[in-house]
Design a protein around this motif. Structure first.
Motif, mmCIF file in Angstrom:
data_model
loop_
_atom_site.group_PDB
_atom_site.id
_atom_site.type_symbol
_atom_site.label_atom_id
_atom_site.label_comp_id
_atom_site.label_asym_id
_atom_site.label_seq_id
_atom_site.Cartn_x
_atom_site.Cartn_y
_atom_site.Cartn_z
ATOM 1 N N LEU A 150 -0.880 39.331 32.634
ATOM 2 C CA LEU A 150 -2.097 40.109 32.393
ATOM 3 C C LEU A 150 -2.013 41.477 33.072
ATOM 4 N N ASP A 151 -0.824 41.779 33.613
ATOM 5 C CA ASP A 151 -0.539 43.119 34.093
ATOM 6 C C ASP A 151 -1.402 43.552 35.290
ATOM 7 N N LYS A 152 -1.585 42.639 36.244
ATOM 8 C CA LYS A 152 -2.369 42.961 37.439
ATOM 9 C C LYS A 152 -1.455 43.167 38.641
ATOM 10 N N LEU A 153 -1.900 43.995 39.544
ATOM 11 C CA LEU A 153 -1.216 44.157 40.823
ATOM 12 C C LEU A 153 -1.413 42.855 41.612
ATOM 13 N N ILE A 154 -0.328 42.342 42.215
ATOM 14 C CA ILE A 154 -0.429 41.058 42.915
ATOM 15 C C ILE A 154 -0.253 41.273 44.421
ATOM 16 N N ILE A 155 -1.300 40.954 45.150
ATOM 17 C CA ILE A 155 -1.301 41.140 46.609
ATOM 18 C C ILE A 155 -1.402 39.765 47.257
ATOM 19 N N VAL A 156 -0.384 39.402 48.033
ATOM 20 C CA VAL A 156 -0.315 38.030 48.536
ATOM 21 C C VAL A 156 -0.234 37.964 50.063
ATOM 22 N N ASP A 157 -1.117 37.177 50.633
ATOM 23 C CA ASP A 157 -1.041 36.825 52.048
ATOM 24 C C ASP A 157 -0.096 35.631 52.163
ATOM 25 N N ALA A 158 1.132 35.912 52.628
ATOM 26 C CA ALA A 158 2.099 34.836 52.868
ATOM 27 C C ALA A 158 2.346 34.743 54.370
ATOM 28 N N ILE A 159 1.287 35.014 55.119
ATOM 29 C CA ILE A 159 1.437 35.165 56.576
ATOM 30 C C ILE A 159 1.947 33.879 57.225
ATOM 31 N N SER A 160 1.435 32.726 56.788
ATOM 32 C CA SER A 160 1.859 31.477 57.434
ATOM 33 C C SER A 160 2.869 30.689 56.592
ATOM 34 N N SER A 161 3.505 31.355 55.628
ATOM 35 C CA SER A 161 4.493 30.644 54.805
ATOM 36 C C SER A 161 5.848 31.344 54.748
ATOM 37 N N MET A 162 5.851 32.674 54.671
ATOM 38 C CA MET A 162 7.113 33.385 54.525
ATOM 39 C C MET A 162 8.048 33.016 55.680
ATOM 40 N N SER A 163 9.284 32.675 55.336
ATOM 41 C CA SER A 163 10.343 32.208 56.243
ATOM 42 C C SER A 163 10.322 30.691 56.443
ATOM 43 N N SER A 164 9.252 30.027 55.998
ATOM 44 C CA SER A 164 9.169 28.568 56.163
ATOM 45 C C SER A 164 9.127 27.828 54.838
#
Ligand SMILES: *Cc1c(COP(=O)(O)O)cnc(C)c1O
Length: 372
Positions: A154-168
Motif C-alpha cells: 500500500l506504499d506506506k513509510l514503515i517505522i518500526v520499534d525493534a528496540i527489544s528485538s533487534m539482535s535477538s
C-alpha cells in the motif's frame, strides 16, 4: 544479582571493562575507528545497506527521532499498538502534531496484518505505519514480515520499534523493506543504556527532506553529515561506544544464527518452565516473545509481594506490569547476555516464592483472555 528485567540487561565483564577505559577525544582517530567498526557491525546485525545512525539516547529518544525526522505536523499516520510501547510511539507522533489513527489490538495478542491492511486501505491519506516489533510490556512479537508486506503493497513509510528485538530475534531490515528501524543498547546488545541505533532507508531520507516537525538534537541530516567523518554532531556517550564495540565482537564470535537459536531455546524454556509451575504465560502462544515473558499473576496473589520476595530471598530481579497491566502480570527479561542457567535460577526462585505469597494451586490460573 540475576538481573532479569527487559532492559537494562546484564553485561559481560569485557563489555563493562571497555566502558571503564579512560576518556578519549570524540573528534580524534581512536573514536573514529570505534565508530567505523561499530557502524559496520550494526549494519550486519540489522541486515541492511541503509544508513545506520547511532544516537546518544535511550529508546524513547530514538522513537522521537524517528517521528520528527520523517513526518510533518498534520500528517496522517496509522499507529498500531499491542501494548504500552505501541501506545508510546503513538503518543510521540501525537505530541508533534501528527494526525494519529490508532489501531489497538488486545494486550497479549499480536497485530493482525489483514486488519492493518483494512485500516490502511480505508484512508489513502495515511502516509506512514508506526508499529512495534516486539512489545516488551506484554511479551508479544508481531509478525513484522507480514505487516511490512502489507504496508509495502500500500506504499506506506514503515517505522518500526525493534528496540527489544533487534539482535535477538531475526529482523532482516532490507528484505522486509522497513524504512526506519530502531533499537537500544541496553536491550539485546549486552551493553549499558545510553546509545540507540536506527536504520534509515532511501525512502525515509526522501520523507526526511520534506518533514517539518521541529527537531535539533535529533536531526538526521546533522548525524549523517558527521557520520561521513566517523563522528557524531554532539558529544556521544563515548564509554558506551567502547562497550558496544566489544559487545558486537562477542556477538560476531558467537554468530548471529547461534544467538537467535539460543534466544529461541531460552524463550521456550522460560514459557515451559512457567507452565510447569502452574502459571500461565500472558501472551498468546503463537506470538510469544523470545526476549521477554510476561506471566499472568494468579488470582489473589499480590504481584508486588511476589516480585519483592523473589528479589529479597533469591537475588533475582523481575519486572512488574506497566500501565493497565500493573499487578496483573510480572515479566522475565531474557535477552542479550543470558544462559539456560540464568533461567533455571529464575524458575527455582519463582517456585520457592509462590507458596510464601499464598499460592496454593498447581492448577493453571485463568488465561489472559479471561482476565481481560
Ligand atoms: C525499552 C523499550 C523502549 C524504550 O525505552 P527507554 O526506557 O526509553 O530506553 C521502547 N520500545 C520498546 C519495545 C522497549 O522495549
Amino acid at each position: 544479582m540475576n538481573l532479569r528485567v527487559p532492559g537494562p540487561t546484564p553485561c559481560p565483564d569485557e563489555v563493562l571493562q571497555a566502558g571503564a577505559a579512560p576518556m578519549i577525544n570524540h573528534r580524534g582517530p581512536e573514536f573514529a575507528a570505534i565508530m567505523e567498526e561499530v557502524t559496520a557491525n550494526l549494519k550486519e546485525v540489522f541486515q541492511t545497506k541503509n544508513d545506520l545512525l547511532v544516537l546518544t539516547a535511550s529508546g524513547t529518544g530514538v522513537m522521537e527521532a524517528a517521528v520528527v525526522n520523517t513526518l510533518s505536523p498534520g500528517d496522517k499516520v496509522l499507529c498500531v499498538s499491542i501494548g504500552a510501547f505501541g501506545d508510546r510511539l503513538a503518543a510521540i507522533a501525537q505530541a508533534f502534531g501528527a494526525q494519529v489513527i490508532k489501531q489497538d489490538f488486545r494486550q497479549g495478542s499480536a497485530a493482525d496484518p489483514e486488519a492493518i491492511r483494512e485500516a490502511l486501505s480505508k484512508d489513502s491519506e495515511i502516509r506512514a505505519l508506526l508499529v512495534t516489533h516486539n512489545e516488551t510490556s506484554t511479551g508479544v512479537t508481531n509478525d513484522m514480515k507480514a505487516i511490512s508486506r502489507v504496508a509495502k503493497e500500500l506504499d506506506k513509510l514503515i517505522i518500526v520499534d525493534a528496540i527489544s528485538s533487534m539482535s535477538s530475534i531475526p529482523f532482516p531490515v532490507d528484505e522486509w523493506g522497513c524504512d526506519i528501524v530502531m533499537s537500544g543498547s541496553q536491550k539485546g546488545w549486552m551493553c549499558p543504556p545510553g546509545l540507540a541505533m536506527v536504520s534509515v532507508s532511501e525512502r525515509a531520507w526522501e520523507a526526511h527532506k520534506h518533514a517539518k516537525m521541529p527537531r535539533y538534537y535529533w536531526d538526521f541530516t546533522q548525524t549523517k553529515r558527521s557520520l561521513e567523518h566517523n563522528e557524531t554532531p554532539w558529544t556521544p556517550a563515548v564509554s558506551i561506544f567502547a562497550s558496544l564495540q566489544v559487545a558486537l565482537r562477542l556477538m560476531k564470535q558467537e554468530g548471529m544464527a547461534n544467538i537467535y537459536a539460543r534466544q529461541e531455546r531460552i524463550g521456550r524454556m522460560t514459557r515451559e518452565g512457567i507452565k510447569a509451575l502452574g502459571l500461565s504465560p500472558f501472551a498468546d502462544a503463537s506470538h510469544a516473545s523470545n526476549t521477554v515473558t510476561a506471566v499472568t499473576v494468579p488470582e489473589g496473589i499480590n504481584a508486588g509481594t511476589l516480585i519483592k520476595t523473589i528479589r529479597d530471598e533469591h537475588n533475582v530481579e523481575l519486572a512488574g506490569g506497566q500501565g493497565s497491566l500493573t499487578g496483573k502480570i510480572f515479566r522475565v527479561g531474557h535477552l542479550g547476555h543470558v544462559t539456560e542457567e540464568d533461567i533455571s535460577q529464575v524458575l527455582a526462585a519463582i517456585r520457592e516464592s509462590l507458596p510464601k505469597v499464598g499460592f496454593t494451586g498447581g492448577l493453571a490460573p485463568q488465561t489472559a483472555q479471561e482476565v481481560k
